[in-house]
Design an enzyme around this catalytic site. Structure first.
Site, PDB file in Angstrom:
ATOM      1  N   TYR A 178       0.843  -1.199   0.000  1.00 15.21           N
ATOM      2  CA  TYR A 178       0.000   0.000   0.000  1.00 15.21           C
ATOM      3  C   TYR A 178       0.882   1.255   0.000  1.00 15.21           C
ATOM      4  O   TYR A 178       0.658   2.194  -0.773  1.00 15.21           O
ATOM      5  CB  TYR A 178      -0.925   0.013   1.220  1.00 15.21           C
ATOM      6  CG  TYR A 178      -1.707   1.295   1.346  1.00 15.21           C
ATOM      7  CD1 TYR A 178      -2.834   1.514   0.566  1.00 15.21           C
ATOM      8  CD2 TYR A 178      -1.293   2.304   2.218  1.00 15.21           C
ATOM      9  CE1 TYR A 178      -3.537   2.715   0.649  1.00 15.21           C
ATOM     10  CE2 TYR A 178      -1.986   3.501   2.307  1.00 15.21           C
ATOM     11  CZ  TYR A 178      -3.105   3.692   1.524  1.00 15.21           C
ATOM     12  OH  TYR A 178      -3.788   4.886   1.593  1.00 15.21           O
ATOM     13  N   ARG A 225       1.043   8.428  12.812  1.00 17.88           N
ATOM     14  CA  ARG A 225       0.585   9.686  13.407  1.00 17.88           C
ATOM     15  C   ARG A 225      -0.918   9.901  13.235  1.00 17.88           C
ATOM     16  O   ARG A 225      -1.589  10.462  14.110  1.00 17.88           O
ATOM     17  CB  ARG A 225       1.343  10.852  12.763  1.00 17.88           C
ATOM     18  CG  ARG A 225       1.003  12.230  13.323  1.00 17.88           C
ATOM     19  CD  ARG A 225       1.455  13.316  12.379  1.00 17.88           C
ATOM     20  NE  ARG A 225       0.768  13.200  11.096  1.00 17.88           N
ATOM     21  CZ  ARG A 225       1.173  13.807   9.978  1.00 17.88           C
ATOM     22  NH1 ARG A 225       2.261  14.553   9.975  1.00 17.88           N
ATOM     23  NH2 ARG A 225       0.486  13.670   8.849  1.00 17.88           N
ATOM     24  N   ARG A 235     -11.359   4.680   8.431  1.00 17.77           N
ATOM     25  CA  ARG A 235     -10.290   4.069   7.647  1.00 17.77           C
ATOM     26  C   ARG A 235      -9.376   3.253   8.562  1.00 17.77           C
ATOM     27  O   ARG A 235      -9.337   3.482   9.769  1.00 17.77           O
ATOM     28  CB  ARG A 235      -9.459   5.143   6.928  1.00 17.77           C
ATOM     29  CG  ARG A 235     -10.237   6.002   5.962  1.00 17.77           C
ATOM     30  CD  ARG A 235      -9.308   6.924   5.193  1.00 17.77           C
ATOM     31  NE  ARG A 235      -8.690   7.904   6.068  1.00 17.77           N
ATOM     32  CZ  ARG A 235      -9.039   9.184   6.138  1.00 17.77           C
ATOM     33  NH1 ARG A 235     -10.039   9.626   5.397  1.00 17.77           N
ATOM     34  NH2 ARG A 235      -8.420  10.025   6.945  1.00 17.77           N
ATOM     35  N   PHE A 295      15.379  19.296  -1.018  1.00 21.26           N
ATOM     36  CA  PHE A 295      14.032  18.828  -1.339  1.00 21.26           C
ATOM     37  C   PHE A 295      13.804  17.410  -0.818  1.00 21.26           C
ATOM     38  O   PHE A 295      12.727  17.093  -0.301  1.00 21.26           O
ATOM     39  CB  PHE A 295      13.830  18.872  -2.857  1.00 21.26           C
ATOM     40  CG  PHE A 295      12.495  18.365  -3.328  1.00 21.26           C
ATOM     41  CD1 PHE A 295      11.372  19.164  -3.250  1.00 21.26           C
ATOM     42  CD2 PHE A 295      12.364  17.092  -3.855  1.00 21.26           C
ATOM     43  CE1 PHE A 295      10.135  18.712  -3.682  1.00 21.26           C
ATOM     44  CE2 PHE A 295      11.139  16.624  -4.295  1.00 21.26           C
ATOM     45  CZ  PHE A 295      10.016  17.436  -4.205  1.00 21.26           C
TER      46      PHE A 295
END
Length: 445
Positions: A178, A225, A235, A295
């Site tokens: 997932y 979290r 969910r 980044f």
């Protein structure tokens, strides 16, 4: 606690916030983001959908900035289709599977989202995205199309997976899969874009486990979290293979009688996420261009800081916890060098180990795994060798030694910023003291 009081009680973070706001100079100009009306619209959409992603994307080298911005918006559009429960499956599934084909069209938009869908503008204004997409280097386009196809099909598969929809993620293997579709593929695409731009070592392309870990480390942190938020929304992303060790139902952990087991489950998930740390550090050592490095690095140091925050933290079971704004500022500044990133990881790993209780079922596994990470970091630098002993030139040692030359200019900039801050502080204190002396001094008759 308000932001002001947080800064007052954490002066190092206050200093970081001031430096970030007033003394840090962007690496590149952003004037070229207004080049065409469509490009201007795209950056408006970027800022509308995510201010945090907008901030880090705007810092990128112009060679890569537009490609990454469009990559993000295209995947955000795909995600907006997938998330909208008002779209019927017979419309949604074919659209997700064929979404990559839309990228070959001159014009296309979609207005089938619910009016309440917050990011629907990305789809209603998709024409602007398409126009700018076709102006990109073809190699960049090919990467984005490939990832969009894989992600769209993965999303469609999960929608049709009745077991997943009824019972959530079952096994650790399912958990990793997932996370692969929602984050690992993003790491795949970004890696290919950076290599094409010659901003990262070409060898990264042949090390999929590294860019996979970059995505999984971030996604697993978010999943841990967001427990309370996900439970409220109905969910379930915590894998049953882990949570069933500690409770009969995933929702049981919100009961006061099951808090301890819930915390043990959180810690087990943190341990699972830490398995990606050495891959993350290896990956970052292969990014050569500074804006691309920042980044990639900033989300990873935010993730390790968040893992340390959720570790042993029962508040996770009831609310969405976040690191302080000042901590974020400090991490952004310190993570500009590779050594700074490593220091951040070491700090939070020590913090986790310090708060690890002997009653935790994974006490031994935690200590063994963190010790392995410590050993890996020692292998990178080998600073404390006995006199006359030469370093063992392992691949990671050579990679980090090469990467260090990019850190030297960054460290010079960091010293300059701190010097300017100290000068400002000296002026403010001196001025304040002078006014105090005048105010408290003897009056003149």
């Amino acid at each position: 606690m308000g932001k002001l009081s947080q800064f007052i009680t954490h002066p190092i973070e206050l200093r970081a916030a001031i430096i970030l706001k007033f003394f840090r100079k962007p690496l590149f100009s952003v004037q070229d983001t207004q080049e065409t009306p469509d490009l201007k619209k795209c950056y408006q959409l970027l800022n509308l959908t995510s201010r945090s992603f907008s901030a880090v994307i705007m810092e990128l080298n112009p060679e890569l900035r537009n490609a990454v911005m469009l990559f993000y918006l295209i995947l955000r559009a795909l995600d907006t289709v997938e998330d909208d429960m008002s779209i019927a499956h017979e419309v949604k599934v074919p659209l997700l599977r064929d979404f990559y084909k839309k990228l070959s069209l001159d014009d296309w938009s979609f207005d089938g989202n619910a009016p309440t869908e917050k990011d629907r503008a990305v789809l209603t204004d998709f024409n602007a995205i398409l126009h700018e997409f076709h102006r990109l280097n073809k190699d960049y386009c090919d990467v984005i199309i490939k990832i969009t196809k894989e992600m769209g099909n993965g999303m469609a598969d999960y929608i049709l997976d009745e077991e997943f929809n009824l019972n959530g993620v079952q096994t650790i293997k399912d958990y990793d899969m997932y996370c692969h579709y929602v984050a690992g593929l993003v790491g795949d695409g970004l890696t290919h874009l950076m290599v094409i731009a010659k901003f990262a070592s070409p060898e990264l392309i042949n090390q999929p486990e590294l860019f996979e870990s970059m995505g999984l480390f971030l996604q697993k942190t978010n999943i841990i979290r967001d427990y309370a938020e996900d439970i409220e929304a109905g969910r379930s992303f915590w894998p049953k293979e882990i949570w069933s060790i500690y409770g009969n139902k995933l929702t049981d952990f919100q009961s006061s009688t099951n808090t301890k087991q819930g915390v043990f489950c959180i810690n087990h998930l943190v341990l699972n996420a830490l398995e990606h740390v050495t891959d993350v550090l290896s990956y970052l050592s292969s990014i050569q261009e500074q804006s691309s490095f920042q980044f990639c690095a900033i989300p990873q140091v935010m993730a390790i800081a968040t893992l340390a925050l959720v570790f042993n933290n029962e508040n996770v079971l009831h609310t969405n916890v976040k690191i302080r704004k000042g901590t974020t500022c400090d991490l952004i500044l310190k993570s500009r060098s590779y050594k700074g990133c490593v220091d951040i990881f070491e700090y939070y790993l020590r913090d986790i180990r310090k708060r690890l209780g002997v009653e935790d079922p994974n006490y031994l596994k935690f200590n063994i795994h963190i010790a392995k990470i410590d050993q890996f970091i020692e292998e990178m630098y080998q600073d404390n060798l006995p006199q006359g002993v030469k370093p063992n030139k392992t691949p990671i040692y050579l990679k980090v030694t090469e990467r260090s030359k990019y850190d030297n200019p960054v460290e010079d900039v960091q010293y300059e910023e701190i010097y300017k801050f100290n000068m400002l502080l000296t002026v403010l204190l001196t001025t304040g003291l002078a006014f105090l002396v005048i105010y408290l001094g003897p009056s003149q008759n």
